[in-house]
Design an enzyme around this catalytic site. Structure first.
Site, PDB file in Angstrom:
ATOM      1  N   SER A  93       0.835  -1.201   0.000  1.00  0.00           N
ATOM      2  CA  SER A  93       0.000   0.000   0.000  1.00  0.00           C
ATOM      3  C   SER A  93       0.879   1.265   0.000  1.00  0.00           C
ATOM      4  O   SER A  93       1.734   1.400  -0.867  1.00  0.00           O
ATOM      5  CB  SER A  93      -0.972  -0.029   1.176  1.00  0.00           C
ATOM      6  OG  SER A  93      -1.997   0.925   1.017  1.00  0.00           O
ATOM      7  N   ASP A 192      -8.889  -5.775  -5.487  1.00  0.00           N
ATOM      8  CA  ASP A 192      -8.597  -4.472  -4.906  1.00  0.00           C
ATOM      9  C   ASP A 192      -9.340  -3.381  -5.667  1.00  0.00           C
ATOM     10  O   ASP A 192      -9.945  -3.619  -6.723  1.00  0.00           O
ATOM     11  CB  ASP A 192      -7.081  -4.240  -4.975  1.00  0.00           C
ATOM     12  CG  ASP A 192      -6.585  -3.246  -3.928  1.00  0.00           C
ATOM     13  OD1 ASP A 192      -7.415  -2.662  -3.214  1.00  0.00           O
ATOM     14  OD2 ASP A 192      -5.358  -3.069  -3.836  1.00  0.00           O
ATOM     15  N   HIS A 222      -6.823  -5.918  -0.930  1.00  0.00           N
ATOM     16  CA  HIS A 222      -5.782  -4.907  -0.795  1.00  0.00           C
ATOM     17  C   HIS A 222      -4.537  -5.391  -0.040  1.00  0.00           C
ATOM     18  O   HIS A 222      -3.439  -5.383  -0.587  1.00  0.00           O
ATOM     19  CB  HIS A 222      -6.356  -3.660  -0.127  1.00  0.00           C
ATOM     20  CG  HIS A 222      -5.405  -2.508  -0.117  1.00  0.00           C
ATOM     21  ND1 HIS A 222      -4.771  -2.048  -1.255  1.00  0.00           N
ATOM     22  CD2 HIS A 222      -4.957  -1.727   0.908  1.00  0.00           C
ATOM     23  CE1 HIS A 222      -3.980  -1.035  -0.939  1.00  0.00           C
ATOM     24  NE2 HIS A 222      -4.072  -0.826   0.364  1.00  0.00           N
TER      25      HIS A 222
END
Length: 254
Positions: A93, A192, A222
């Site tokens: 991320s 995602d 994610h």
């Protein structure tokens, strides 16, 4: 109830080093499994915990992306000061964005960018992530529903300058992607959000290296390092790092 925040960790293996970076509102728990997996196969892994993370959302908002980046750089320098001359960097991320930024600023052996929102164009998703984190955190604290509602409403009215700073940092890292020449692996969950999937393909196109690939995880969202295909993620990261031409030979940990 006072919750104990996760901490930075160092798993010592062999002479091949990997800097592991967590995401926004995340913690070193997000990369711990990967670190343990790599350590058992001879890699030394260090994961810094960014300031403000792992605690209350209010504490997080009192820190800045500049401070988080300083923590990342300190983590890289920690490995250098320990004598590791070849360092790969892997992040999830926002940690994926940080991993790309490390490669833009410092010598790295390779990059593993996982679900990095490099094409994010506004802060909307950032506040949503913070808000959801706040709901879960306050629930674990044992607060009543009424108190949680009040504190979430106050959170909406808090200064959100740090979120704008995150966006600026991401935009700067995006511009410099063509300066990256280190081997690059992009990992992305197929379930995602669109911005992450768009970013994955964009990163692969922009980095200037002949050694680059992308792997999609069809059953993952994610945080792929803790999701349904987490074991496959570990295997793929190891396979990518292990095929590189390292100066030092690998030493498995028994």
């Amino acid at each position: 109830m006072k919750l104990v925040a996760p901490k930075s960790f160092t798993f010592k293996g062999g002479n091949r080093a990997v800097l592991l970076l967590h995401g926004f509102t995340g913690s070193t728990k997000d990369v711990k499994r990967l670190g343990e997996y790599l350590q058992k196969r001879g890699f030394t892994c260090h994961a810094p915990m960014y300031r403000g993370h792992g605690g209350t959302p209010e504490e997080l908002l009192q820190t800045t992306p500049t401070q988080w980046w300083e923590d990342v750089v300190e983590g890289y320098n920690f490995l250098r000061n320990q004598g590791y001359e070849e360092i790969a960097v892997a992040g999830i991320s926002l940690g994926g964005v940080f991993s790309l930024k490390v490669a833009e600023e410092f010598p790295v052996k390779a990059i593993v960018s996982m679900c990095a929102p490099i094409k994010r164009s506004n802060t909307d998703g950032l506040f949503d992530r913070l808000y959801n984190y706040a709901k879960v955190y306050k629930s674990f604290e044992g607060k009543s529903r009424e108190v949680i509602i009040q504190e979430l409403e106050a959170l909406k009215n808090s200064p959100l300058d740090s979120l704008s700073d995150v966006q600026s940092f991401i935009e700067d890292a995006c511009v410099d992607l063509p300066t990256i020449s280190s081997p690059t692996l992009v990992l992305q969950g197929a379930l995602d959000g669109d911005i992450y999937k768009e970013s994955a393909s964009f990163i692969l196109e922009q980095v200037e290296t002949d050694t680059k690939e992308i792997i999609w995880y069809e059953e993952s969202g994610h945080i792929i390092t803790t999701g349904k295909e987490k074991d496959k993620v570990c295997e793929d990261v190891y396979a990518f790092l292990n095929q590189l031409d390292w100066t030092e030979s690998v030493r498995a940990v028994v």
